[in-house]
Design a protein around this motif. Structure first.
Motif, short mmCIF file in Angstrom:
data_model
loop_
_atom_site.label_atom_id
_atom_site.label_comp_id
_atom_site.label_asym_id
_atom_site.label_seq_id
_atom_site.Cartn_x
_atom_site.Cartn_y
_atom_site.Cartn_z
N VAL A 99 78.99 -15.28 9.81
CA VAL A 99 78.33 -14.82 11.03
C VAL A 99 77.84 -13.39 10.82
CG1 VAL A 99 78.65 -14.28 13.48
CG2 VAL A 99 79.73 -16.32 12.49
N THR A 100 76.59 -13.13 11.19
CA THR A 100 76.00 -11.80 11.02
C THR A 100 75.38 -11.34 12.33
OG1 THR A 100 73.88 -12.74 10.29
CG2 THR A 100 75.51 -12.24 8.58
N HIS A 101 74.89 -10.10 12.34
CA HIS A 101 74.17 -9.57 13.49
C HIS A 101 72.68 -9.89 13.36
CE1 HIS A 101 77.44 -6.21 13.66
NE2 HIS A 101 77.84 -7.32 14.25
N HIS A 102 72.06 -10.21 14.49
CA HIS A 102 70.60 -10.34 14.55
C HIS A 102 70.12 -9.48 15.71
CE1 HIS A 102 66.61 -12.12 14.22
NE2 HIS A 102 66.62 -12.24 15.54
N TRP A 103 69.18 -8.57 15.44
CA TRP A 103 68.73 -7.62 16.46
C TRP A 103 67.35 -8.00 16.97
CZ3 TRP A 103 72.79 -5.56 18.14
CH2 TRP A 103 73.85 -5.28 17.27
N LYS A 104 67.21 -8.01 18.31
CA LYS A 104 65.99 -8.53 18.94
C LYS A 104 65.10 -7.44 19.52
CE LYS A 104 63.84 -12.43 19.99
NZ LYS A 104 64.41 -13.43 20.92
N ARG A 105 65.68 -6.39 20.10
CA ARG A 105 64.83 -5.33 20.64
C ARG A 105 65.61 -4.02 20.77
NH1 ARG A 105 66.22 -7.92 25.56
NH2 ARG A 105 66.77 -6.47 27.26
N ALA A 106 64.86 -2.91 20.82
CA ALA A 106 65.43 -1.58 21.02
C ALA A 106 64.64 -0.89 22.12
CB ALA A 106 65.39 -0.76 19.73
N GLU A 107 65.36 -0.34 23.08
CA GLU A 107 64.73 0.29 24.24
C GLU A 107 65.09 1.77 24.29
OE1 GLU A 107 64.99 -3.45 27.38
OE2 GLU A 107 66.65 -2.02 27.24
N ALA A 108 64.16 2.59 24.76
CA ALA A 108 64.44 3.99 25.06
C ALA A 108 65.02 4.07 26.46
CB ALA A 108 63.17 4.82 24.95
N THR A 109 66.10 4.85 26.62
CA THR A 109 66.70 5.07 27.93
C THR A 109 66.65 6.56 28.24
OG1 THR A 109 68.97 5.49 27.15
CG2 THR A 109 68.29 3.18 27.39
N ASP A 110 67.13 6.93 29.43
CA ASP A 110 67.11 8.34 29.79
C ASP A 110 68.14 9.14 29.00
OD1 ASP A 110 69.33 7.25 30.98
OD2 ASP A 110 68.98 8.14 32.96
N ARG A 111 69.02 8.44 28.23
CA ARG A 111 70.03 9.14 27.44
C ARG A 111 69.96 8.81 25.96
NH1 ARG A 111 75.77 9.73 30.31
NH2 ARG A 111 75.72 11.49 28.85
N GLY A 112 69.02 7.95 25.56
CA GLY A 112 68.93 7.64 24.14
C GLY A 112 68.36 6.28 23.84
N VAL A 113 69.15 5.44 23.15
CA VAL A 113 68.69 4.16 22.62
C VAL A 113 69.59 3.04 23.13
CG1 VAL A 113 68.50 2.80 20.50
CG2 VAL A 113 67.69 5.16 20.53
N HIS A 114 68.99 1.88 23.44
CA HIS A 114 69.75 0.69 23.82
C HIS A 114 69.29 -0.45 22.93
CE1 HIS A 114 71.36 -2.01 27.35
NE2 HIS A 114 71.95 -2.25 26.18
N LEU A 115 70.20 -0.94 22.06
CA LEU A 115 69.91 -1.99 21.09
C LEU A 115 70.47 -3.31 21.59
CD1 LEU A 115 68.79 -2.50 18.16
CD2 LEU A 115 71.13 -2.11 17.36
N HIS A 116 69.64 -4.37 21.53
CA HIS A 116 70.04 -5.69 22.01
C HIS A 116 70.00 -6.69 20.85
CE1 HIS A 116 69.50 -4.73 26.40
NE2 HIS A 116 68.72 -3.81 25.87
N GLY A 117 71.02 -7.54 20.77
CA GLY A 117 71.04 -8.54 19.72
C GLY A 117 72.12 -9.57 19.95
N CYS A 118 72.44 -10.34 18.90
CA CYS A 118 73.42 -11.41 19.03
C CYS A 118 74.10 -11.67 17.70
CB CYS A 118 72.74 -12.69 19.53
SG CYS A 118 71.63 -13.46 18.31
N HIS A 119 75.19 -12.43 17.76
CA HIS A 119 75.79 -13.01 16.57
C HIS A 119 74.99 -14.25 16.18
CE1 HIS A 119 80.18 -11.32 16.93
NE2 HIS A 119 79.35 -10.47 16.36
N THR A 120 74.82 -14.46 14.89
CA THR A 120 74.22 -15.71 14.43
C THR A 120 75.26 -16.83 14.52
OG1 THR A 120 74.84 -15.28 12.13
CG2 THR A 120 72.67 -14.49 12.87
N THR A 121 74.79 -18.07 14.52
CA THR A 121 75.68 -19.23 14.63
C THR A 121 75.36 -20.24 13.52
OG1 THR A 121 74.14 -20.23 16.22
CG2 THR A 121 76.01 -19.00 17.11
N PRO A 122 75.68 -19.91 12.27
CA PRO A 122 75.39 -20.85 11.17
C PRO A 122 76.18 -22.15 11.32
CG PRO A 122 76.76 -19.02 10.42
CD PRO A 122 76.34 -18.68 11.80
#
Length: 238
Positions: free
Chosen positions: A164-187
């Protein structure tokens, strides 16, 4: 554009947090504001942990069941319907052996951590680059990244199969920095080892940067939130 250069290496202290709630942290010093910032300045480095609330919630999008036919199995099912509308450029980058926080975490619960590296010196503290820095190769050496333009996130989650690995889908700018969104893979086929997973993500640095937040979908009804001020956080397993 002017960038605020801050240091946010998360500590190794273990914060145990129940899945339904979060630890309330206040800065009770004479100069603190109680919200993790110094002197009430939103651009200041947090002086205490800024706990996520909620720690765990349901993913805000539909996740279907896996098909019964192994030939149609979806390894990225948990991210399939997640929005990919990213307003910051990002990419997962290869990296040398790292000094991971979860390797020393003594817990039977789920554990998560993210560190935001904002200088070449911090990169060299975390990664084993050798005496001469990182090796030359097809990719830019991670200690040669322009940290005026980028921040390097080291994301960890545990514990379970190394398949199982990380998969990252999007990165957003916030008023305090960065917000990274993703999931675990499901092999479909997974090893039966029990390890911590990690990934290294280079993210475009927004004009204001204090901390990095991560929202990681780890199950069809389970998304976990954590950030770079918290060190290692643990969550009760399902």
């Amino acid at each position: 554009m002017t960038f605020n250069r801050r240091r946010f290496l998360a500590g190794t202290a273990l914060a145990t947090i129940a899945s339904a709630g979060c630890l309330q942290a206040d800065d009770e010093s004479g100069t603190g504001t109680g919200n993790g910032s110094r002197n009430g300045d939103d651009d200041s480095e947090p002086t205490t942990a800024v706990p996520e609330d909620p720690r765990v919630d349901d993913p805000p999008y539909d996740i279907e069941e896996q098909p019964s036919d192994p030939g149609e199995w979806k390894q990225l099912l948990l991210c399939e319907n997640m929005s990919g509308d990213s307003d910051l450029e990002f990419q997962t980058v290869p990296a040398p052996r790292a000094d991971l926080l979860l390797r020393t975490a003594e817990t039977e619960a789920e554990a998560y951590a993210v560190r935001a590296l904002t200088s070449a010196a911090e990169v060299r503290e975390v990664f084993e680059l050798g005496d001469g820095g990182s090796d030359e190769g097809p990719e830019e050496p991670i200690d040669a990244i322009d940290f005026e333009e980028s921040v390097l996130l080291v994301v960890e989650s545990g514990f379970g199969s190394g398949s199982v690995t990380h998969h990252w889908k999007r990165a957003e700018a916030t008023d305090r920095g960065v917000h990274l969104h993703g999931c675990h893979t499901t092999p479909f086929k997974q090893t039966n080892d029990f390890i911590a997973r990690h990934s290294v993500v280079r993210v475009e640095r927004p004009e204001t940067f204090e901390l990095a937040r991560v929202s990681l979908t780890v199950g069809a009804e389970r998304r976990v939130h954590f950030n770079s001020t918290e060190g290692v956080v643990t969550v009760d397993a399902e």
